[in-house]
Motif scaffolding. Structure first.
Motif, PDB file in Angstrom:
ATOM      1  N   SER A   1       0.950  -1.206   0.118  1.00 24.69           N
ATOM      2  CA  SER A   1       0.038  -0.032  -0.010  1.00 24.69           C
ATOM      3  C   SER A   1       0.841   1.255   0.087  1.00 24.69           C
ATOM      4  N   VAL A   2       1.971   0.933   0.782  1.00 20.93           N
ATOM      5  CA  VAL A   2       2.630   2.458   0.909  1.00 20.93           C
ATOM      6  C   VAL A   2       3.447   2.376  -0.573  1.00 20.93           C
ATOM      7  N   MET A   3       3.845   1.497  -1.195  1.00 23.96           N
ATOM      8  CA  MET A   3       4.494   1.647  -2.445  1.00 23.96           C
ATOM      9  C   MET A   3       3.587   2.092  -3.461  1.00 23.96           C
ATOM     10  N   ALA A   4       2.299   1.830  -3.489  1.00 21.38           N
ATOM     11  CA  ALA A   4       1.206   2.260  -4.423  1.00 21.38           C
ATOM     12  C   ALA A   4       1.106   3.712  -4.033  1.00 21.38           C
ATOM     13  N   LEU A   5       1.129   4.059  -2.852  1.00 18.21           N
ATOM     14  CA  LEU A   5       0.957   5.567  -2.736  1.00 18.21           C
ATOM     15  C   LEU A   5       1.896   6.418  -3.140  1.00 18.21           C
TER      16      LEU A   5
END
Ligand SMILES: NC(=O)c1ccc[n+]([C@@H]2O[C@H](COP(=O)([O-])OP(=O)(O)OC[C@H]3O[C@@H](n4cnc5c(N)ncnc54)[C@H](OP(=O)(O)O)[C@@H]3O)[C@@H](O)[C@H]2O)c1
Length: 329
Positions: free
Chosen positions: A139-143
């Motif tokens: 999720s962090v990587m997607a943001l």
């Protein structure tokens, strides 16, 4: 006599009533695969809770050993990528859903499903992260891919005291984000601040029906709750922001409108850990190795033994578990 080992088995009777029991298995009982692993550590994820309690149709083959993730050591392999003694991690790929999973001393899986345990991380640490923490990292990587970096403004994490939420708060704060943690358990505020949350807000601010657009409060978010909570998070996301949707702890529906998308250019980023391609998994675990503070990780997890799995599974679906549960096998 072949060596036997303990396993948790979920079964279904002729009336499709599900039950769970501890049983003895041998390697001959395991399913097909080219790598057999001695499971050293596993964990209890929300999905494992659903599988064991039968509260949602996670298990799709009976009988089945549940447990969607593990870390351990290769015992035998006919896959050229893995040799006896290699330290490995498995997350997802239907393990614990349609393929015998982690809640047994041995697991036999496809070698293509495995990733190496990152340097400096133990099997126990990897499962303190577990699928929940790996999903938080996805999720962090997607943001980040969407340009939601710390200088864009605050980010909100919902279900913050849960597994995905706790690891997300910890990673985001280590990366320098101003993290707003949303929880239904106000007593967990000190825990969340200790993980790095800059602000803690009550779940009640987000769980009523959402307006199409509300006051802009954050540049992005990681949502593990779904339903009205995700709708509110979207309606409060500032212009050009993005929200990573990874969970449904509050419901699978999304009672929202298109207003945040078409009037504020907000993006909804879907996160799936189960079938994520290998390159993405390798990057997520590499980032976990570099960006997650292991001391904080120790503070957000507790350890149980094999005998505690079934009770922990019941507790997690009732929202009673804080952070992560590691099972030392
Ligand atoms: N997309 C993927 O690949 C993926 C991977 C892993 C997990 N997930 C999903 O992500 C979600 C979280 O997983 P987890 O392992 O972190 O579970 P967890 O440890 O049980 O955390 C879920 C948290 O959500 C909050 N919550 C629970 N019930 C709620 C309700 N009715 N309304 C609002 N908030 C509620 C609680 O946080 P507070 O007490 O802080 O409010 C709870 O701790 C689950 O739905 C899981 O299935 C998805």
């Amino acid at each position: 006599m072949p060596e036997t080992f303990k396993a948790i088995l979920v079964s279904r009777d002729a009336d499709k009533k599900q039950s769970v029991a501890v049983t003895d298995l041998t390697d001959a009982d395991l399913m097909e695969g080219d790598v057999t692993v001695a499971v050293e550590a596993t964990t209890v994820n929300y999905k494992d809770g659903l599988a064991i309690t039968g509260k949602a149709p996670v298990v799709r083959r009976w009988p089945l050993v549940p447990g969607i993730d593990f870390a351990g050591t290769v015992i035998s392999s006919s896959n050229p990528d893995w040799r006896q003694g290699d330290k490995v991690i498995l997350n997802g790929w239907g393990v614990g859903e349609t393929h015998f999973g982690a809640y047994a001393a041995h697991a036999r899986v496809k070698g293509d499903w495995l990733v190496p345990l990152p340097q400096g991380i133990s099997a126990h640490d990897a499962m303190a992260v577990g699928t929940a923490g790996y999903t938080a990292m996805l999720s962090v990587m997607a943001l980040e891919r969407h340009g939601i970096l710390p200088d864009r403004g605050p980010v909100v994490v919902t279900g913050a005291a849960g597994g995905v939420g706790s690891v997300a708060v910890s990673i985001l704060s280590s990366l320098g984000y101003h993290v707003i943690a949303s929880t239904g358990r106000n007593a967990e505020s000190p825990y969340l601040i200790n993980l790095g949350a800059a602000e803690v807000i009550s779940r009640d601010e987000l769980n009523q029906p959402a307006k199409p657009l509300a006051k802009e409060r954050w540049a992005g978010g990681i949502d593990s709750v779904g339903s009205h909570t995700l709708a509110n998070v979207l309606s409060m996301t500032s212009y050009g922001g993005a929200v990573a949707a990874c969970g449904l702890a509050g419901g699978m529906d999304l009672p929202s409108s298109v207003a945040p998308f078409i009037l504020r250019g907000v993006s909804l980023l879907g996160i799936d850990s189960v079938m994520a391609p290998k390159a993405v998994r390798l990057e997520a675990w590499r980032r976990i190795g570099s960006d997650l503070d292991l001391q904080k990780l120790a503070g957000l997890s507790r350890t149980i033994g094999f005998d505690g799995i079934i009770d922990a599974a019941r507790d997690i679906v009732e929202g009673k578990i804080r952070g992560r549960v590691v099972v030392d096998m």
